[in-house]
Design a protein around this motif. Sequence first.
Motif, PDB file in Angstrom:
ATOM      1  N   ILE A 196       0.890  -1.113  -0.220  1.00 37.34           N
ATOM      2  CA  ILE A 196      -0.023  -0.127  -0.007  1.00 37.34           C
ATOM      3  C   ILE A 196       1.107   1.201  -0.165  1.00 37.34           C
ATOM      4  CG2 ILE A 196      -1.561   1.355   1.157  1.00 37.34           C
ATOM      5  CD1 ILE A 196      -3.009  -1.224   2.891  1.00 37.34           C
ATOM      6  N   SER A 197       2.084   1.086   0.594  1.00 38.04           N
ATOM      7  CA  SER A 197       2.701   2.109   1.245  1.00 38.04           C
ATOM      8  C   SER A 197       4.276   1.670   1.603  1.00 38.04           C
ATOM      9  CB  SER A 197       2.596   3.476   1.882  1.00 38.04           C
ATOM     10  OG  SER A 197       2.633   3.374   3.082  1.00 38.04           O
ATOM     11  N   PRO A 198       5.057   2.183   1.268  1.00 40.00           N
ATOM     12  CA  PRO A 198       6.037   1.973   1.572  1.00 40.00           C
ATOM     13  C   PRO A 198       6.138   1.496   3.221  1.00 40.00           C
ATOM     14  CG  PRO A 198       6.950   3.749   0.907  1.00 40.00           C
ATOM     15  CD  PRO A 198       5.616   3.820   0.438  1.00 40.00           C
ATOM     16  N   ALA A 199       5.108   2.010   4.034  1.00 40.26           N
ATOM     17  CA  ALA A 199       5.777   2.167   5.377  1.00 40.26           C
ATOM     18  C   ALA A 199       4.400   0.680   5.479  1.00 40.26           C
ATOM     19  CB  ALA A 199       4.963   2.755   6.547  1.00 40.26           C
ATOM     20  N   ASP A 200       3.667   0.198   5.101  1.00 35.09           N
ATOM     21  CA  ASP A 200       2.342  -0.807   5.063  1.00 35.09           C
ATOM     22  C   ASP A 200       2.476  -1.329   3.798  1.00 35.09           C
ATOM     23  OD1 ASP A 200      -0.116  -1.231   5.514  1.00 35.09           O
ATOM     24  OD2 ASP A 200      -1.376   0.250   4.820  1.00 35.09           O
ATOM     25  N   VAL A 201       2.648  -3.006   4.108  1.00 34.53           N
ATOM     26  CA  VAL A 201       2.884  -3.777   3.293  1.00 34.53           C
ATOM     27  C   VAL A 201       2.134  -4.947   3.958  1.00 34.53           C
ATOM     28  CG1 VAL A 201       3.700  -5.474   1.737  1.00 34.53           C
ATOM     29  CG2 VAL A 201       4.635  -3.055   2.280  1.00 34.53           C
ATOM     30  N   TRP A 202       0.930  -6.335   3.105  1.00 37.78           N
ATOM     31  CA  TRP A 202       0.710  -7.118   3.847  1.00 37.78           C
ATOM     32  C   TRP A 202       1.401  -8.278   3.131  1.00 37.78           C
ATOM     33  CZ3 TRP A 202      -2.280  -7.476   8.197  1.00 37.78           C
ATOM     34  CH2 TRP A 202      -2.342  -5.728   8.721  1.00 37.78           C
ATOM     35  N   ALA A 203       1.265  -9.545   3.520  1.00 40.28           N
ATOM     36  CA  ALA A 203       2.025 -10.773   3.552  1.00 40.28           C
ATOM     37  C   ALA A 203       1.093 -11.952   3.940  1.00 40.28           C
ATOM     38  CB  ALA A 203       3.408 -10.543   3.406  1.00 40.28           C
ATOM     39  N   LEU A 204       0.519 -12.569   2.644  1.00 32.38           N
ATOM     40  CA  LEU A 204       0.243 -14.497   3.272  1.00 32.38           C
ATOM     41  C   LEU A 204       0.926 -15.644   3.478  1.00 32.38           C
ATOM     42  CD1 LEU A 204      -2.553 -15.643   3.609  1.00 32.38           C
ATOM     43  CD2 LEU A 204      -3.264 -15.459   1.568  1.00 32.38           C
ATOM     44  N   ALA A 205       0.951 -15.886   3.811  1.00 29.98           N
ATOM     45  CA  ALA A 205       1.684 -17.115   4.045  1.00 29.98           C
ATOM     46  C   ALA A 205       0.720 -18.517   4.791  1.00 29.98           C
ATOM     47  CB  ALA A 205       2.940 -17.470   5.163  1.00 29.98           C
ATOM     48  N   GLU A 206       0.975 -19.824   3.453  1.00 30.91           N
ATOM     49  CA  GLU A 206       0.818 -20.743   4.266  1.00 30.91           C
ATOM     50  C   GLU A 206       2.060 -21.100   5.239  1.00 30.91           C
ATOM     51  OE1 GLU A 206      -0.616 -23.709   0.575  1.00 30.91           O
ATOM     52  OE2 GLU A 206       1.699 -23.689   0.833  1.00 30.91           O
ATOM     53  N   VAL A 207       2.071 -21.809   6.612  1.00 30.70           N
ATOM     54  CA  VAL A 207       3.003 -22.447   7.162  1.00 30.70           C
ATOM     55  C   VAL A 207       2.888 -24.006   7.747  1.00 30.70           C
ATOM     56  CG1 VAL A 207       4.189 -21.986   9.408  1.00 30.70           C
ATOM     57  CG2 VAL A 207       3.043 -19.948   7.654  1.00 30.70           C
ATOM     58  N   GLY A 208       3.628 -24.356   7.628  1.00 27.85           N
ATOM     59  CA  GLY A 208       3.722 -25.612   8.370  1.00 27.85           C
ATOM     60  C   GLY A 208       2.829 -26.992   8.201  1.00 27.85           C
ATOM     61  N   LYS A 209       2.728 -28.080   8.932  1.00 27.57           N
ATOM     62  CA  LYS A 209       1.101 -29.074   8.858  1.00 27.57           C
ATOM     63  C   LYS A 209       0.032 -28.507   7.891  1.00 27.57           C
ATOM     64  CE  LYS A 209      -0.100 -33.505  10.286  1.00 27.57           C
ATOM     65  NZ  LYS A 209       0.035 -34.380  11.398  1.00 27.57           N
ATOM     66  N   ASN A 210      -0.971 -28.663   6.694  1.00 23.97           N
ATOM     67  CA  ASN A 210      -2.019 -28.068   6.527  1.00 23.97           C
ATOM     68  C   ASN A 210      -2.342 -27.195   6.721  1.00 23.97           C
ATOM     69  OD1 ASN A 210      -3.412 -31.272   7.644  1.00 23.97           O
ATOM     70  ND2 ASN A 210      -3.446 -30.583   9.521  1.00 23.97           N
ATOM     71  N   ASN A 211      -0.720 -26.765   5.803  1.00 24.66           N
ATOM     72  CA  ASN A 211      -1.178 -24.765   5.689  1.00 24.66           C
ATOM     73  C   ASN A 211      -1.797 -24.188   6.754  1.00 24.66           C
ATOM     74  OD1 ASN A 211       1.177 -25.879   3.512  1.00 24.66           O
ATOM     75  ND2 ASN A 211      -0.769 -27.325   2.111  1.00 24.66           N
ATOM     76  N   PRO A 212      -1.997 -23.877   7.727  1.00 25.39           N
ATOM     77  CA  PRO A 212      -2.836 -23.001   8.000  1.00 25.39           C
ATOM     78  C   PRO A 212      -2.162 -21.598   7.605  1.00 25.39           C
ATOM     79  CG  PRO A 212      -1.476 -23.839   9.424  1.00 25.39           C
ATOM     80  CD  PRO A 212      -1.683 -24.996   8.702  1.00 25.39           C
ATOM     81  N   ALA A 213      -2.991 -20.590   7.607  1.00 26.33           N
ATOM     82  CA  ALA A 213      -2.681 -19.065   7.187  1.00 26.33           C
ATOM     83  C   ALA A 213      -1.812 -19.017   7.727  1.00 26.33           C
ATOM     84  CB  ALA A 213      -3.547 -18.392   6.527  1.00 26.33           C
ATOM     85  N   VAL A 214      -0.771 -17.728   7.782  1.00 28.47           N
ATOM     86  CA  VAL A 214      -0.082 -16.883   8.586  1.00 28.47           C
ATOM     87  C   VAL A 214      -0.112 -15.428   8.198  1.00 28.47           C
ATOM     88  CG1 VAL A 214       1.577 -15.701   9.984  1.00 28.47           C
ATOM     89  CG2 VAL A 214       0.621 -18.388   9.983  1.00 28.47           C
ATOM     90  N   ILE A 215      -0.467 -13.984   8.106  1.00 25.11           N
ATOM     91  CA  ILE A 215      -0.646 -13.261   7.316  1.00 25.11           C
ATOM     92  C   ILE A 215      -0.191 -12.111   8.786  1.00 25.11           C
ATOM     93  CG2 ILE A 215      -1.674 -10.692   6.892  1.00 25.11           C
ATOM     94  CD1 ILE A 215      -4.473 -12.456   6.581  1.00 25.11           C
ATOM     95  N   GLU A 216       1.260 -11.453   7.342  1.00 25.47           N
ATOM     96  CA  GLU A 216       1.594 -10.575   8.396  1.00 25.47           C
ATOM     97  C   GLU A 216       2.350  -9.147   7.720  1.00 25.47           C
ATOM     98  OE1 GLU A 216       6.116 -11.384   7.708  1.00 25.47           O
ATOM     99  OE2 GLU A 216       5.880 -13.192   6.673  1.00 25.47           O
ATOM    100  N   HIS A 217       2.601  -8.495   8.514  1.00 23.77           N
ATOM    101  CA  HIS A 217       2.173  -6.464   8.151  1.00 23.77           C
ATOM    102  C   HIS A 217       4.458  -6.232   8.400  1.00 23.77           C
ATOM    103  CE1 HIS A 217       1.258  -2.598   8.917  1.00 23.77           C
ATOM    104  NE2 HIS A 217       0.721  -2.875   7.345  1.00 23.77           N
ATOM    105  N   TRP A 218       3.824  -5.157   7.705  1.00 22.98           N
ATOM    106  CA  TRP A 218       5.102  -4.093   7.655  1.00 22.98           C
ATOM    107  C   TRP A 218       5.307  -3.161   7.812  1.00 22.98           C
ATOM    108  CZ3 TRP A 218      10.719  -4.862   7.370  1.00 22.98           C
ATOM    109  CH2 TRP A 218      11.160  -3.746   7.518  1.00 22.98           C
ATOM    110  N   ASN A 219       5.411  -1.988   8.393  1.00 25.77           N
ATOM    111  CA  ASN A 219       5.097  -1.320   9.352  1.00 25.77           C
ATOM    112  C   ASN A 219       6.148  -0.220   8.695  1.00 25.77           C
ATOM    113  OD1 ASN A 219       7.099  -1.230  11.506  1.00 25.77           O
ATOM    114  ND2 ASN A 219       6.140  -1.168  12.791  1.00 25.77           N
ATOM    115  N   GLY A 220       7.305  -0.075   7.913  1.00 23.99           N
ATOM    116  CA  GLY A 220       8.314   0.383   7.389  1.00 23.99           C
ATOM    117  C   GLY A 220       9.235   0.384   8.066  1.00 23.99           C
ATOM    118  N   THR A 221       9.541  -0.617   9.487  1.00 21.68           N
ATOM    119  CA  THR A 221      10.400  -0.659  10.068  1.00 21.68           C
ATOM    120  C   THR A 221      10.702  -2.444  10.313  1.00 21.68           C
ATOM    121  OG1 THR A 221      10.666   1.069  11.667  1.00 21.68           O
ATOM    122  CG2 THR A 221      11.747  -0.610  12.256  1.00 21.68           C
TER     123      THR A 221
END
Length: 356
Positions: A196-221
């Motif tokens: 969205i901006s240099p201080a606002d980025v979203w990433a969606l991951a599948e993690v580990g067994k059965n691929n449960p979702a994890v969402i992580e966020h970048w705040n510029g730092t």
Amino acid sequence: MVVAGGAAAALIAASPALAAGTWQVDSSPNPAGSTFSQLNATFAASHTQAWAVGQTRVAASGDGFETLIEEWNGSTWSVVPGAPASASASSLNGVSGSGPSDIWAVGQNAGTSFIEHWNGQSWSHVASPAGEPPDGQLNAVSADSPTDAWAGGSAMNANDQVAPLIEHWNGTQWSVSPNAIGAGSGHSEILSIAAISPADVWALAEVGKNNPAVIEHWNGTQWSIVSLPVSGTLHSLSAVSANDVWAVGNDGLILNWNGTQWSQVANPADQGAALEGVDALSANDVWAINLLGTVTEQWNGTQWTAVPPASALPAGFRVAGGSGTGGSLSGLTGGPLFAVGNNGDNETTILQQPQP
């Protein structure tokens, strides 16, 4: 190395525009001599320019795969040459940009990530980060300006596990960004990313067994993992603004970020189809589609409603998705909107909403 981008290997006419809310099947090109072609992602850069990327296998190259790039000029799709890559193990998995003259396509090539850039005239290869871990591949890319782009995928970590990989473009070079999901998480990868901006980025991951979702966020730092209201498998995310982000996945799961927290949003008539792709055109116009293209849904700012599928879907059609892509659906307010994949004959397939 720069290659000319104007010459088309094939030129196919699209169907006439239809009424709003009606999916049509576009005539989609396949490289001459190909025995297998598929599109993994699409990006609508303007009302008269869109891109689709994937991979193709040409009989002359044996079992090897080559990168595939197709361009829409407002009426027709054509195959466009990209930067040279290995014909044995190459693919493009994601495409996005900040405008018609700033487009990124990402994937992998012979055991490392592969990045291409369109400057409005031609595609050129851009070097992957020098510090990229082994077996890097990129699944998705998003850019909010010519000096700020993000790409996500996977690579081998120090424990010989497949781990999430996030890379950042600062206008000069790509670098590896330390992310919130590290070693010890099992097989994990980034499927979708939204800048969205240099201080606002979203990433969606599948993690580990059965691929449960994890969402992580970048705040510029730094990256941080954000709490979700339910546990489930998600396939794609898309952002309208800092306070309006969407994610979709299995069992009809739809989540929305309102600037403060993620919440689950009701699906029409308890629709349980696994949703592979989502694209947020505006706060009042968000689209989602399932793997087979038989279920599409639209958010009008108040609720999700079902939209009839294309009346003549190709046999065996499958929207690009699952493990590897996060951009199978892309469009603009007022149109067009595209969904890409392949069919049972191993040929590229493109659906279009001329006026979504």
